[in-house]
Design a protein around this motif. Structure first.
Motif, PDB file in Angstrom:
ATOM      1  N   ASN A 157       0.816  -1.213   0.000  1.00 27.06           N
ATOM      2  CA  ASN A 157       0.000   0.000   0.000  1.00 27.06           C
ATOM      3  C   ASN A 157       0.849   1.262   0.000  1.00 27.06           C
ATOM      4  N   ALA A 158       1.988   1.201   0.653  1.00 29.09           N
ATOM      5  CA  ALA A 158       2.860   2.380   0.708  1.00 29.09           C
ATOM      6  C   ALA A 158       3.278   2.806  -0.691  1.00 29.09           C
ATOM      7  N   ALA A 159       3.640   1.835  -1.520  1.00 26.17           N
ATOM      8  CA  ALA A 159       4.054   2.145  -2.891  1.00 26.17           C
ATOM      9  C   ALA A 159       2.877   2.661  -3.711  1.00 26.17           C
ATOM     10  N   VAL A 160       1.710   2.069  -3.508  1.00 29.35           N
ATOM     11  CA  VAL A 160       0.515   2.495  -4.243  1.00 29.35           C
ATOM     12  C   VAL A 160       0.143   3.925  -3.873  1.00 29.35           C
ATOM     13  N   ILE A 161       0.191   4.239  -2.586  1.00 34.26           N
ATOM     14  CA  ILE A 161      -0.155   5.586  -2.126  1.00 34.26           C
ATOM     15  C   ILE A 161       0.837   6.606  -2.659  1.00 34.26           C
ATOM     16  N   ASP A 162       2.105   6.257  -2.659  1.00 30.73           N
ATOM     17  CA  ASP A 162       3.118   7.158  -3.230  1.00 30.73           C
ATOM     18  C   ASP A 162       2.825   7.446  -4.700  1.00 30.73           C
ATOM     19  N   GLU A 163       2.443   6.405  -5.437  1.00 32.86           N
ATOM     20  CA  GLU A 163       2.141   6.585  -6.855  1.00 32.86           C
ATOM     21  C   GLU A 163       0.899   7.460  -7.040  1.00 32.86           C
ATOM     22  N   ALA A 164      -0.103   7.272  -6.192  1.00 35.05           N
ATOM     23  CA  ALA A 164      -1.314   8.089  -6.275  1.00 35.05           C
ATOM     24  C   ALA A 164      -1.015   9.550  -5.982  1.00 35.05           C
ATOM     25  N   ILE A 165      -0.183   9.796  -4.988  1.00 37.36           N
ATOM     26  CA  ILE A 165       0.174  11.170  -4.631  1.00 37.36           C
ATOM     27  C   ILE A 165       0.964  11.831  -5.757  1.00 37.36           C
ATOM     28  N   GLU A 166       1.870  11.079  -6.357  1.00 35.91           N
ATOM     29  CA  GLU A 166       2.633  11.612  -7.486  1.00 35.91           C
ATOM     30  C   GLU A 166       1.703  11.941  -8.656  1.00 35.91           C
ATOM     31  N   SER A 167       0.718  11.084  -8.879  1.00 35.11           N
ATOM     32  CA  SER A 167      -0.257  11.316  -9.934  1.00 35.11           C
ATOM     33  C   SER A 167      -1.038  12.605  -9.688  1.00 35.11           C
ATOM     34  N   MET A 168      -1.465  12.805  -8.449  1.00 35.30           N
ATOM     35  CA  MET A 168      -2.212  14.022  -8.117  1.00 35.30           C
ATOM     36  C   MET A 168      -1.353  15.261  -8.323  1.00 35.30           C
ATOM     37  N   TYR A 169      -0.105  15.163  -7.968  1.00 31.57           N
ATOM     38  CA  TYR A 169       0.809  16.296  -8.146  1.00 31.57           C
ATOM     39  C   TYR A 169       0.935  16.668  -9.623  1.00 31.57           C
ATOM     40  N   HIS A 170       0.853  15.661 -10.501  1.00 28.76           N
ATOM     41  CA  HIS A 170       0.975  15.901 -11.937  1.00 28.76           C
ATOM     42  C   HIS A 170      -0.381  16.130 -12.609  1.00 28.76           C
ATOM     43  N   GLY A 171      -1.393  16.436 -11.809  1.00 31.20           N
ATOM     44  CA  GLY A 171      -2.647  16.907 -12.385  1.00 31.20           C
ATOM     45  C   GLY A 171      -3.738  15.881 -12.593  1.00 31.20           C
ATOM     46  N   VAL A 172      -3.540  14.631 -12.148  1.00 31.22           N
ATOM     47  CA  VAL A 172      -4.597  13.621 -12.263  1.00 31.22           C
ATOM     48  C   VAL A 172      -5.195  13.415 -10.868  1.00 31.22           C
ATOM     49  N   PRO A 173      -6.383  13.937 -10.617  1.00 29.52           N
ATOM     50  CA  PRO A 173      -6.967  13.878  -9.270  1.00 29.52           C
ATOM     51  C   PRO A 173      -7.391  12.468  -8.884  1.00 29.52           C
ATOM     52  N   LEU A 174      -7.482  12.244  -7.582  1.00 31.03           N
ATOM     53  CA  LEU A 174      -7.863  10.948  -7.031  1.00 31.03           C
ATOM     54  C   LEU A 174      -9.299  11.012  -6.527  1.00 31.03           C
ATOM     55  N   TYR A 175     -10.078   9.982  -6.861  1.00 32.07           N
ATOM     56  CA  TYR A 175     -11.480   9.897  -6.440  1.00 32.07           C
ATOM     57  C   TYR A 175     -11.631   8.722  -5.484  1.00 32.07           C
ATOM     58  N   LEU A 176     -12.099   9.009  -4.264  1.00 33.27           N
ATOM     59  CA  LEU A 176     -12.229   7.983  -3.229  1.00 33.27           C
ATOM     60  C   LEU A 176     -13.648   7.953  -2.668  1.00 33.27           C
ATOM     61  N   PHE A 177     -14.046   6.782  -2.208  1.00 33.69           N
ATOM     62  CA  PHE A 177     -15.327   6.602  -1.519  1.00 33.69           C
ATOM     63  C   PHE A 177     -15.012   6.301  -0.053  1.00 33.69           C
ATOM     64  N   PRO A 178     -14.938   7.329   0.788  1.00 32.76           N
ATOM     65  CA  PRO A 178     -14.480   7.130   2.170  1.00 32.76           C
ATOM     66  C   PRO A 178     -15.415   6.316   3.055  1.00 32.76           C
ATOM     67  N   GLU A 179     -16.623   6.003   2.573  1.00 29.34           N
ATOM     68  CA  GLU A 179     -17.477   5.100   3.339  1.00 29.34           C
ATOM     69  C   GLU A 179     -16.997   3.655   3.215  1.00 29.34           C
ATOM     70  N   ALA A 180     -16.121   3.403   2.237  1.00 26.15           N
ATOM     71  CA  ALA A 180     -15.469   2.104   2.028  1.00 26.15           C
ATOM     72  C   ALA A 180     -16.363   1.066   1.360  1.00 26.15           C
ATOM     73  N   THR A 181     -17.667   1.094   1.609  1.00 27.87           N
ATOM     74  CA  THR A 181     -18.576   0.147   0.967  1.00 27.87           C
ATOM     75  C   THR A 181     -19.887   0.847   0.653  1.00 27.87           C
ATOM     76  N   HIS A 182     -20.607   0.344  -0.351  1.00 28.59           N
ATOM     77  CA  HIS A 182     -21.837   1.008  -0.767  1.00 28.59           C
ATOM     78  C   HIS A 182     -23.015   0.567   0.093  1.00 28.59           C
ATOM     79  N   ARG A 183     -24.008   1.429   0.132  1.00 29.11           N
ATOM     80  CA  ARG A 183     -25.249   1.126   0.846  1.00 29.11           C
ATOM     81  C   ARG A 183     -26.362   1.962   0.235  1.00 29.11           C
ATOM     82  N   ALA A 184     -27.423   1.303  -0.255  1.00 30.43           N
ATOM     83  CA  ALA A 184     -28.490   1.996  -0.975  1.00 30.43           C
ATOM     84  C   ALA A 184     -29.417   2.713   0.001  1.00 30.43           C
TER      85      ALA A 184
END
Length: 426
Positions: free
Chosen positions: A107-134
């Motif tokens: 996860n550390a490597a994945v998060i680093d890559e995501a942060i680098e991506s955001m820095y270069h202009g590609v935003p990150l979209y997250l669902f902080p509830e972690a799971t869906h619920r209708a």
């Protein structure tokens, strides 16, 4: 190895194609609040999660350009499929079920890559509830989105401010294909500024405070109802009073919010009266559903006139339905078969979208080829346009008939109408 934020013709071409089909999945689709999106920083979008894959589709359609998502790591196990998902700007996130070593190391490597991506202009979209619920509610937000923001600020905060932008998705119906969707971008949280202003606080304190801020801003973007024993009754009353007449999606959401606040306040100020009302509402809801009457029929001021108008439209549209229905049978049949086997009905819209996305181009190719081979080109052109819209027309016509039948049942069910009138006196 290429960077995930690199320009990619495959991604842009596929997104153009997919977005056209996503738009067909909604009868009405609106995006508001895009002026709230900062143009000067690292962006993390925090989105409510109520409708499985449909949530991601609604977000993809809401914004042009590249968008980075994270998905559970087990779907990346195949090297080929993992490579495809990466081309789609998706990164794997590991959970405890994947093993503590994977969570700690990968996860550390994945998060680093995501942060680098955001820095270069590609935003990150997250669902902080972690799971869906209708539900028109909100689960407790996970801390991952805030940890991500803290790490991004630590690495790049001196160059670009880090923002968490709340995004609320409001559906007309969680389970019906061709419903409505309102995507609302809310006031961003400047995490960099917050951390500077609260440097003396501990990290747990900051996490709790930011969680409360994001929760508050997300609930303001949807028809939020507290998740307690009164939820179903409050939502039934809200749909009855705020559902008609047809208005803009934003206005309908705002109207929902006003009625929800009214009934929540009522339950706090007069709990005994509220309890009596809510019990009778749920009894009415049970009877309504037993009679297969939609709450939309109940919410109409003149259901009889609506029924007559629908009757005329059904008669006029029936000849078209006979042809469009025959053309659409393959898509309809496959989607219905899969949906009937689902354990979680929140995936119904997702299934309809995927089946339509895969089968509609094939249907168009076969139908267009046959038309141009067997009919004059003028007829073939008209037929091609007809085939393109046939599934959408068939689905909308079917929903129209369902509501027409519901209007008839409601108009001629005196007993249930009397029960409803009794509710209005409470």
């Amino acid at each position: 190895m290429s960077k995930i934020y690199d320009k990619d013709w495959f991604y842009r071409a596929l997104k153009f194609f997919v977005c056209r089909h996503i738009r067909r999945s909604f009868k009405r689709y609106h995006v508001i609040g895009k002026e709230n999106i900062p143009d000067d920083g690292i962006l993390i979008f925090g989105i409510n999660h109520s409708n499985a894959l449909t949530d991601a589709l609604a977000i993809i359609l809401s914004s042009p350009g590249y968008q980075l998502f994270m998905a559970r790591a087990d779907i990346f196990q195949s090297k080929i499929w993992g490579a495809v998902l990466r081309r789609l700007k998706m990164l794997p996130i590991y959970r405890m079920r994947d093993g503590i070593d994977a969570v700690r190391d990968k996860n550390a490597a994945v998060i680093d890559e995501a942060i680098e991506s955001m820095y270069h202009g590609v935003p990150l979209y997250l669902f902080p509830e972690a799971t869906h619920r209708a539900m028109h509610s909100l689960r407790s937000l996970s801390k991952g989105i805030f940890h991500m923001a803290f790490q991004a600020d630590e690495k790049y905060g001196d160059k670009k401010p880090v923002y968490i932008v709340p995004v609320g998705i409001e559906y007309g119906d969680f389970f019906r294909f061709r419903s409505t969707a309102l995507v609302s971008y809310g006031e961003p949280i400047n995490v960099t500024e917050y951390l500077k202003d609260n440097i003396s606080k501990s990290e747990p304190e900051k996490l709790v405070e930011l969680k409360e801020i994001l929760t508050g801003r997300l609930t303001s973007l949807i028809s939020y109802i507290p998740d307690n024993e009164d939820y179903d009754a409050i939502w039934e009353l809200t749909k009855i009073h705020a559902g008609q007449p047809p208005v803009s999606l934003k206005r309908r959401r705002d109207r929902n919010q006003r009625y929800i606040r009214k009934y929540v306040d009522f339950s706090k100020k007069e709990p005994e009266k509220a309890k009596t009302l809510f019990e009778k509402v749920m009894a009415f809801t049970k009877h309504r559903r037993e009679k297969k009457i939609s709450v939309i029929s109940v919410s109409k001021r003149r259901p009889g006139w609506n029924m007559l108008w629908k009757t005329l439209m059904i008669i006029l549209g029936f000849p078209i339905l006979m042809v469009s229905g025959a053309v659409s049978i393959p898509i309809w049949g496959v989607a219905s078969t899969v949906i009937n086997r689902l354990k979680d009905k929140a995936f119904s819209n997702s299934v309809n979208f995927v089946v339509e996305l895969l089968m509609h181009p094939l249907m168009m190719a076969v139908g267009t080829t046959l038309l141009f081979c067997l009919t004059p080109w003028q007829v073939a052109v008209i037929g091609t346009v007809f085939i393109y819209y046939s599934y959408v027309f068939t689905f909308d016509y079917y929903q129209y008939i369902r509501r027409w039948l519901s209007d008839i049942r409601w108009t001629f069910n005196r007993e249930l109408r009397d029960e409803f009138n009794g509710l209005k006196k409470l």
